[in-house]
Design an enzyme around this catalytic site. Structure first.
Site, PDB file in Angstrom:
ATOM      1  N   LYS A 112       0.807  -1.225   0.000  1.00  0.00           N
ATOM      2  CA  LYS A 112       0.000   0.000   0.000  1.00  0.00           C
ATOM      3  C   LYS A 112       0.837   1.271   0.000  1.00  0.00           C
ATOM      4  CE  LYS A 112      -4.347  -1.763   1.734  1.00  0.00           C
ATOM      5  NZ  LYS A 112      -5.389  -1.741   2.739  1.00  0.00           N
ATOM      6  N   LYS A 193      -4.496 -10.784  -6.437  1.00  0.00           N
ATOM      7  CA  LYS A 193      -5.666 -11.042  -5.583  1.00  0.00           C
ATOM      8  C   LYS A 193      -6.874 -10.213  -6.040  1.00  0.00           C
ATOM      9  CE  LYS A 193      -6.003  -8.990  -1.611  1.00  0.00           C
ATOM     10  NZ  LYS A 193      -5.847  -8.444  -0.263  1.00  0.00           N
ATOM     11  N   LYS A 196     -11.178  -5.128  -3.527  1.00  0.00           N
ATOM     12  CA  LYS A 196     -12.236  -4.105  -3.553  1.00  0.00           C
ATOM     13  C   LYS A 196     -11.770  -2.869  -4.297  1.00  0.00           C
ATOM     14  CE  LYS A 196     -13.433  -5.094   1.239  1.00  0.00           C
ATOM     15  NZ  LYS A 196     -13.061  -4.763   2.594  1.00  0.00           N
TER      16      LYS A 196
HETATM   17  P1  TYM Z   1     -10.380  -6.982   4.445  1.00  0.00           P
HETATM   18  O1  TYM Z   1     -11.472  -6.047   4.813  1.00  0.00           O
HETATM   19  O2  TYM Z   1      -9.416  -6.557   3.393  1.00  0.00           O
HETATM   20  O3  TYM Z   1     -10.977  -8.368   4.003  1.00  0.00           O
HETATM   21  C1  TYM Z   1     -11.952  -9.027   4.799  1.00  0.00           C
HETATM   22  C2  TYM Z   1     -11.732 -10.528   4.749  1.00  0.00           C
HETATM   23  O4  TYM Z   1     -11.781 -11.004   3.388  1.00  0.00           O
HETATM   24  C3  TYM Z   1     -10.604 -11.751   3.084  1.00  0.00           C
HETATM   25  N1  TYM Z   1     -10.265 -11.527   1.673  1.00  0.00           N
HETATM   26  C4  TYM Z   1     -10.150 -12.495   0.753  1.00  0.00           C
HETATM   27  N2  TYM Z   1     -10.298 -13.829   0.843  1.00  0.00           N
HETATM   28  C5  TYM Z   1     -10.126 -14.538  -0.306  1.00  0.00           C
HETATM   29  N3  TYM Z   1      -9.808 -13.996  -1.502  1.00  0.00           N
HETATM   30  C6  TYM Z   1      -9.644 -12.660  -1.629  1.00  0.00           C
HETATM   31  N4  TYM Z   1      -9.350 -12.129  -2.802  1.00  0.00           N
HETATM   32  C7  TYM Z   1      -9.816 -11.844  -0.468  1.00  0.00           C
HETATM   33  N5  TYM Z   1      -9.749 -10.505  -0.240  1.00  0.00           N
HETATM   34  C8  TYM Z   1     -10.013 -10.330   1.073  1.00  0.00           C
HETATM   35  C9  TYM Z   1      -9.542 -11.211   4.038  1.00  0.00           C
HETATM   36  O5  TYM Z   1      -8.496 -12.135   4.226  1.00  0.00           O
HETATM   37  C10 TYM Z   1     -10.352 -10.958   5.290  1.00  0.00           C
HETATM   38  O6  TYM Z   1     -10.508 -12.162   6.026  1.00  0.00           O
HETATM   39  N6  TYM Z   1      -7.103  -6.359   8.211  1.00  0.00           N
HETATM   40  C11 TYM Z   1      -8.333  -7.016   7.805  1.00  0.00           C
HETATM   41  C12 TYM Z   1      -9.541  -6.649   8.632  1.00  0.00           C
HETATM   42  C13 TYM Z   1      -9.370  -6.847  10.106  1.00  0.00           C
HETATM   43  C14 TYM Z   1      -9.448  -8.084  10.788  1.00  0.00           C
HETATM   44  C15 TYM Z   1      -9.300  -7.751  12.161  1.00  0.00           C
HETATM   45  C16 TYM Z   1      -9.626  -9.410  10.370  1.00  0.00           C
HETATM   46  C17 TYM Z   1      -9.194  -5.854  11.020  1.00  0.00           C
HETATM   47  N7  TYM Z   1      -9.155  -6.408  12.261  1.00  0.00           N
HETATM   48  C18 TYM Z   1      -9.302  -8.744  13.125  1.00  0.00           C
HETATM   49  C19 TYM Z   1      -9.631 -10.391  11.363  1.00  0.00           C
HETATM   50  C20 TYM Z   1      -9.466 -10.058  12.716  1.00  0.00           C
HETATM   51  C21 TYM Z   1      -8.651  -6.616   6.352  1.00  0.00           C
HETATM   52  O7  TYM Z   1      -8.191  -5.618   5.886  1.00  0.00           O
HETATM   53  O8  TYM Z   1      -9.575  -7.425   5.753  1.00  0.00           O
END
Ligand code: TYM
Length: 328
Positions: A112, A193, A196
């Site tokens: 990022k 990947k 969003k």
């Molecule tokens: P975020 O918001 O980017 O994504 C949410 C969840 O979706 C999964 N994910 C994917 N899984 C499969 N293929 C993909 N292309 C894909 N893109 C996203 C992510 O692995 C995630 O599980 N830092 C985290 C959010 C967070 C969090 C937490 C998660 C903040 N605090 C505590 C677990 C526990 C994030 O940015 O996820």
């Protein structure tokens, strides 16, 4: 009881099929016989600039989406991160046990910040906030996609370090990654990947896409010229990604799907897959719209914040005592 915690950011137009298969689909499985806590991590979203009005709407939509995919508020706790102040407070304390070097090694930070002239400090200090999210609830298992592995490793390291340096306050959590769907790839550049924030909207299936949009995106997904449906991540990343999506939704083994399409072309396969994705998301989309206009959502979030606050403030106090902060 086993405690499950996970969070999703309310960033981007809407969560994607990657979020759905990597995260949401696991969540509903866990809630049957575990103590589940799910969070809309809005404080994480502001590490990059957001439009305040839009963010507010996205927070609400994401909360509704958790319910629409099947999170049952009678079984699970659902809340918004910024409504539980202990997260930011604990994150500060955890910043005091992590090194800058550890944070700079996070691949998400490197991706990022790469090539940017100016980067918010919070983009670097994002992981301790995520660590706080998890540790405040004495979490045993964190269901996430593959891209969060490094953050969960850091969570374990910091929990162990804190317990050793101060007092045993934290439970050491484990990660749970789905067998199929842990890393759904871009439909246009299948070595990257699905995200969003991809500029190319054709690369990503959003959970709010219409059936026509989903079908069009799958039909124009990048494949290869061999015309043979088989799984080979290196040589055929596009078809392999589509097979993964098929398998993650239907629960069928990849080998079984490959056998079903023996002798058939990409056209048939893509038509069937589009229908599978549309049918999977249609009930979710319908329920989402109902929830957004109901009063149910606010009541659920109020109760969720209350429950989360009760647990998190206790852990926070234990952290403060362990570190010698304040008078208590
Ligand atoms: P975020 O918001 O980017 O994504 C949410 C969840 O979706 C999964 N994910 C994917 N899984 C499969 N293929 C993909 N292309 C894909 N893109 C996203 C992510 O692995 C995630 O599980 N830092 C985290 C959010 C967070 C969090 C937490 C998660 C903040 N605090 C505590 C677990 C526990 C994030 O940015 O996820």
């Amino acid at each position: 009881m086993t405690v499950i915690f996970s969070g999703v950011q309310p960033s981007g137009d809407s969560p994607t099929l990657g979020n759905y298969l990597g995260a949401f689909k696991q969540f509903t499985k866990f809630q049957e016989d575990n103590d589940c806590i799910f969070c809309v991590v809005d404080q994480h979203a502001i590490t990059v600039k957001q439009d305040p009005k839009q963010l507010k709407e996205r927070v609400r939509r994401l909360a509704a989406l958790y319910l629409a995919v099947g999170i049952d508020p009678d079984k699970s706790t659902l809340f918004i991160q910024s409504e539980v102040p202990a997260h930011a407070q604990a994150a500060w304390m955890l910043q005091c046990v992590v090194s800058v070097g550890e944070l700079e090694r996070m691949t998400q930070f490197k991706d990022k910040s790469d090539g940017k002239a100016r980067v918010n400090a919070a983009l670097l200090t994002y992981p301790p906030l995520m660590v706080a999210d998890i540790l405040l609830y004495h979490t045993n298992i964190v269901p996430v996609g593959d891209d969060q592995k490094q953050h969960i490793e850091l969570t374990r390291d910091l929990a162990e370090r804190f317990n050793k340096q101060y007092k045993k306050v934290f439970t050491i959590p484990d990660i749970s990654i789905p067998k199929q769907g842990a890393r759904i790839m871009s439909l246009q550049e299948p070595t990257r990947k699905m995200s969003k924030s991809d500029d190319n909207k054709k690369a990503t299936i959003f959970l709010t896409d219409t059936p026509a949009q989903i079908t069009k995106k799958i039909k124009s997904a990048m494949t290869d010229s061999s015309g043979i449906i088989s799984y080979d991540k290196e040589e055929k990343p596009g078809v392999s990604n589509l097979l993964t999506i098929y398998s993650a939704i239907t629960g069928q083994e990849i080998a079984e799907i490959v056998a079903m399409y023996d002798g058939k072309g990409y056209g048939d396969f893509k038509t069937d897959l589009a229908k599978i994705v549309v049918d999977e998301l249609a009930p979710v989309q319908e329920r989402l719209e109902e929830l957004l206009v109901s009063t149910e959502l606010d009541d659920i979030l109020d109760q969720g914040a209350e429950k989360a606050n009760a647990i998190a403030s206790k852990t926070l106090l234990a952290m403060e005592k362990a570190m010698g902060l304040g008078r208590r």
